[in-house]
Design an enzyme around this catalytic site. Structure first.
Site, PDB file in Angstrom:
ATOM      1  N   HIS A  65     -25.651  -9.515 -16.717  1.00 20.21           N
ATOM      2  CA  HIS A  65     -26.983  -8.887 -16.763  1.00 20.21           C
ATOM      3  C   HIS A  65     -27.085  -7.656 -17.662  1.00 20.21           C
ATOM      4  O   HIS A  65     -27.876  -7.615 -18.600  1.00 20.21           O
ATOM      5  CB  HIS A  65     -27.413  -8.466 -15.356  1.00 20.21           C
TER       6      HIS A  65
HETATM    7  C1  BDR Z   1     -28.854  -5.900 -11.596  1.00 24.21           C
HETATM    8  O1  BDR Z   1     -28.452  -5.592 -10.266  1.00 24.21           O
HETATM    9  C2  BDR Z   1     -27.185  -5.037 -10.254  1.00 24.21           C
HETATM   10  O2  BDR Z   1     -26.390  -5.590  -9.233  1.00 24.21           O
HETATM   11  C3  BDR Z   1     -26.580  -5.278 -11.596  1.00 24.21           C
HETATM   12  O3  BDR Z   1     -25.736  -4.191 -11.958  1.00 24.21           O
HETATM   13  C4  BDR Z   1     -27.760  -5.412 -12.515  1.00 24.21           C
HETATM   14  O4  BDR Z   1     -28.123  -4.158 -13.067  1.00 24.21           O
HETATM   15  C5  BDR Z   1     -29.118  -7.391 -11.658  1.00 24.21           C
HETATM   16  O5  BDR Z   1     -30.172  -7.758 -10.790  1.00 24.21           O
END
Ligand code: BDR
Ligand code: CA
Length: 304
Positions: free
Chosen positions: A234
């Site tokens: 992500h």
């Molecule tokens: C986001 O949520 C967090 O767990 C990750 O670091 C990322 O920024 C994804 O939904």
């Protein structure tokens, strides 16, 4: 000229990977790092940011963020392991954050470096506080880029899905959306399509010490969007936009936060004209992987 950036982050495994690769990106100049409370509490995320700077000998000021969302309690996650970096462990840190809280440090950095981009890879708490206290700072910010929402949801093509970064501090997201700043939204979906698979995770170990570090962290990354054997990327998609914006296609949208069962969901409407919100709607996945492995190849720790 390199783009001056402030990175606000809650490491977090995907944050740590994104941060390390961005340390080596030739096109960006990180002026300030801020910690956010999100994946874990603020003390842990701050320590992790400090540790990553120490490990890679990056002399970048680190400012500690607010301990909880603007108007709600902090709800963390167990996806990233006890200390936020999977089973990777380290023996404390030798450095400390600067005296200023993150939002004041951002304000100060913007006076020094007008035209800076702010990248947020966690809840938007710190940048919302900055814009609440110093609304005129939008004139000094080139753009605010954040990893949040899901593409299908933002385009209202799916049932409401509370993506972590938005749902943890929806009031902060609302404040930022209403600030008038130029905003680029990199939805979470790209990170679970452009995942690192089981074979890649094994191969990472033989690239260099950084590859080994990534594979150790990924082994315990229970992201929930891809299977336990694969690792989502992500936050690396958000840094990819900063480093190589041509990897993405965009639509101009009108964006807002809606509330569903008390949780904030980012939604938007595609507009036929230019707005101050750009939503990434497509990514060049091969180009992304090339960038990821290219940066990883040069991301050597000082003792290699
Ligand atoms: C986001 O949520 C967090 O767990 C990750 O670091 C990322 O920024 C994804 O939904
Ligand atoms: Ca994050």
């Amino acid at each position: 000229m390199k783009t001056p950036v402030i990175i606000d982050t809650d490491p977090g495994i995907d944050d740590a990977v994104a941060l390390i690769t961005s340390f080596f990106a030739p096109t960006i100049d990180i002026k300030l790092l801020c910690s956010t409370a999100g994946n874990l509490g603020i003390d842990v995320t701050t320590q992790n940011v400090l540790h990553l700077c120490e490990l890679y000998e990056k002399n970048i000021p680190v400012a500690k963020g607010l301990p909880h969302p603007l108007r709600r309690e902090l709800i963390t996650t167990n996806r990233h392991g006890k200390n936020g970096l999977g089973t990777y462990e380290y023996d404390g840190v030798n450095t400390t954050p600067i005296e200023l809280p993150a939002f004041e440090a951002m304000h100060y950095a913007l006076q020094l470096y007008p035209g800076t981009t702010i990248l947020v890879m966690g809840p938007l708490t710190n940048v919302a506080k900055l814009l609440e206290v110093y609304p005129d700072d939008i004139n000094k910010i080139k753009e605010i880029v954040f990893m949040g929402g899901t593409k299908d949801n933002v385009l209202q093509q799916d049932k409401p899905y509370p993506e972590f970064n938005i749902s943890r501090d929806p009031e902060a997201c609302e404040l930022v959306l209403n600030s008038g700043a130029n905003i680029t939204i990199i939805p979470m979906d790209f990170g679970h399509y452009a995942y690192i698979d089981e074979e890649e995770i094994k191969r990472l170990r033989s690239i260099n010490e950084t590859g080994k570090l990534f594979s150790i962290m990924y082994e315990e990354y229970k992201d929930g969007h891809v299977t336990d054997e694969n690792a989502a990327t992500h936050d690396s998609c958000a840094t990819a936009y900063l480093i190589e914006p041509t990897l993405f296609k965009f639509e101009y949208v009108k964006a807002s936060v809606q509330f569903f069962e008390g949780k904030g969901i980012l939604v938007s409407e595609v507009m036929p004209c230019t707005t101050n919100f750009k939503l990434a709607i497509d990514m060049d996945y091969d180009g992304f992987k090339n960038l990821y492995y290219g940066l990883l190849g040069i991301a050597k720790t000082p003792d290699e």
